[in-house]
Every structure is written in structure tokens, then in C-alpha cells.
Write a protein that holds these residues in place. Structure first.
Motif, short mmCIF file in Angstrom:
data_model
loop_
_atom_site.label_atom_id
_atom_site.label_comp_id
_atom_site.label_asym_id
_atom_site.label_seq_id
_atom_site.Cartn_x
_atom_site.Cartn_y
_atom_site.Cartn_z
N ALA A 5 0.83 -1.21 0.00
CA ALA A 5 0.00 0.00 0.00
C ALA A 5 0.86 1.25 0.00
O ALA A 5 0.59 2.20 -0.76
CB ALA A 5 -0.93 -0.01 1.20
N GLY A 8 2.34 1.84 -3.35
CA GLY A 8 1.40 2.45 -4.28
C GLY A 8 1.20 3.93 -4.02
O GLY A 8 0.97 4.71 -4.95
N VAL A 9 1.30 4.33 -2.76
CA VAL A 9 1.06 5.73 -2.41
C VAL A 9 2.29 6.60 -2.70
O VAL A 9 2.17 7.63 -3.36
CB VAL A 9 0.65 5.85 -0.93
CG1 VAL A 9 0.60 7.30 -0.49
CG2 VAL A 9 -0.70 5.19 -0.70
N PHE A 43 -5.78 11.89 -10.41
CA PHE A 43 -6.28 11.08 -9.29
C PHE A 43 -6.69 9.68 -9.72
O PHE A 43 -6.30 8.70 -9.06
CB PHE A 43 -7.43 11.82 -8.59
CG PHE A 43 -7.84 11.16 -7.31
CD1 PHE A 43 -7.00 11.18 -6.21
CD2 PHE A 43 -9.05 10.50 -7.21
CE1 PHE A 43 -7.37 10.56 -5.03
CE2 PHE A 43 -9.42 9.88 -6.04
CZ PHE A 43 -8.59 9.91 -4.94
N PRO A 44 -7.45 9.49 -10.82
CA PRO A 44 -7.76 8.11 -11.23
C PRO A 44 -6.52 7.30 -11.62
O PRO A 44 -6.45 6.11 -11.36
CB PRO A 44 -8.69 8.28 -12.43
CG PRO A 44 -9.26 9.63 -12.30
CD PRO A 44 -8.23 10.46 -11.60
N TRP A 46 -3.51 7.70 -10.32
CA TRP A 46 -2.85 7.38 -9.05
C TRP A 46 -3.56 6.23 -8.33
O TRP A 46 -2.91 5.32 -7.82
CB TRP A 46 -2.79 8.63 -8.18
CG TRP A 46 -1.96 8.50 -6.94
CD1 TRP A 46 -0.94 7.62 -6.71
CD2 TRP A 46 -2.07 9.29 -5.77
NE1 TRP A 46 -0.42 7.84 -5.46
CE2 TRP A 46 -1.09 8.86 -4.86
CE3 TRP A 46 -2.89 10.35 -5.39
CZ2 TRP A 46 -0.91 9.43 -3.61
CZ3 TRP A 46 -2.71 10.92 -4.14
CH2 TRP A 46 -1.74 10.46 -3.27
N ILE A 47 -4.88 6.25 -8.32
CA ILE A 47 -5.65 5.16 -7.71
C ILE A 47 -5.39 3.86 -8.46
O ILE A 47 -5.27 2.79 -7.85
CB ILE A 47 -7.15 5.51 -7.67
CG1 ILE A 47 -7.38 6.70 -6.75
CG2 ILE A 47 -7.97 4.31 -7.23
CD1 ILE A 47 -6.97 6.48 -5.31
N GLY A 48 -5.28 3.93 -9.78
CA GLY A 48 -4.97 2.73 -10.57
C GLY A 48 -3.60 2.17 -10.23
O GLY A 48 -3.42 0.95 -10.15
N ILE A 50 -2.07 2.58 -7.33
CA ILE A 50 -2.19 2.01 -5.99
C ILE A 50 -2.80 0.61 -6.06
O ILE A 50 -2.33 -0.32 -5.40
CB ILE A 50 -3.01 2.93 -5.07
CG1 ILE A 50 -2.25 4.22 -4.80
CG2 ILE A 50 -3.36 2.23 -3.77
CD1 ILE A 50 -3.06 5.29 -4.08
N CYS A 51 -3.83 0.45 -6.87
CA CYS A 51 -4.45 -0.87 -7.03
C CYS A 51 -3.49 -1.86 -7.68
O CYS A 51 -3.45 -3.03 -7.31
CB CYS A 51 -5.73 -0.76 -7.85
SG CYS A 51 -7.05 0.13 -7.01
#
Length: 87
Positions: A5, A8-9, A43-44, A46-48, A50-51
């Protein structure tokens, strides 16, 4: 789990910034016209990232790969800027 995690961040943030930066410089027109699209897409992306960090078997590999890709992407952005291909 926490190692993946955090991978990813932290390096994921820089990888997402590099990906969005490269995407904005690929689009036609001056870079000023792509700022809003880049901010909306960041943001999307970055979330991708992280996933995607959870797809690695352990945190050490996630940190290694995401860190290396972030350095590569930011290095490519720097080289494009220094070469004068983009302004």
C-alpha cells in the motif's frame, strides 16, 4: 500488505505524475491547454497505480518496480525538457 500500500502511495504518486505529464505533453497544442485535463486525470491514474501495487507478491517487489518506473518516467520527462522537444 502495508508495504504494498505504501509503495502504491509514495512512488505511485510520482509514477502517476510522470504518466500524466507524458500524456499532457503528447497532446497537441501548448501545455497550458492540458493542465485541467491532467489534473482531472491524475487522481484516477494514481488510484490505478495504488491498485496495481497489490498485484505484486510482496512489498519489496512493489517498491522496487514502482520506484524504478517512477524514476524512469520522471527521467524521461526531464530529458524531453532538456532536449527542447517540449516546452
Amino acid at each position: 500488505m502495508w508495504a504494498r500500500a505504501s509503495a502504491g502511495v509514495v512512488p505511485g504518486f510520482f509514477l502517476a505524475a510522470a504518466l500524466v505529464g507524458l500524456g499532457c505533453w503528447v497532446l497537441p497544442g501548448p501545455w497550458q491547454s492540458t493542465i485541467v485535463a491532467g489534473l482531472v486525470a491524475f487522481f484516477p491514474v494514481w488510484i490505478g497505480v495504488i491498485c496495481a501495487a497489490f498485484r505484486f507478491p510482496d512489498g519489496k517487489q512493489a517498491w522496487g518496480w514502482l520506484g524504478a518506473l517512477a524514476l524512469l518516467g520522471l527521467g524521461l520527462l526531464w530529458l524531453l525538457q532538456m532536449s527542447g522537444w517540449v516546452r
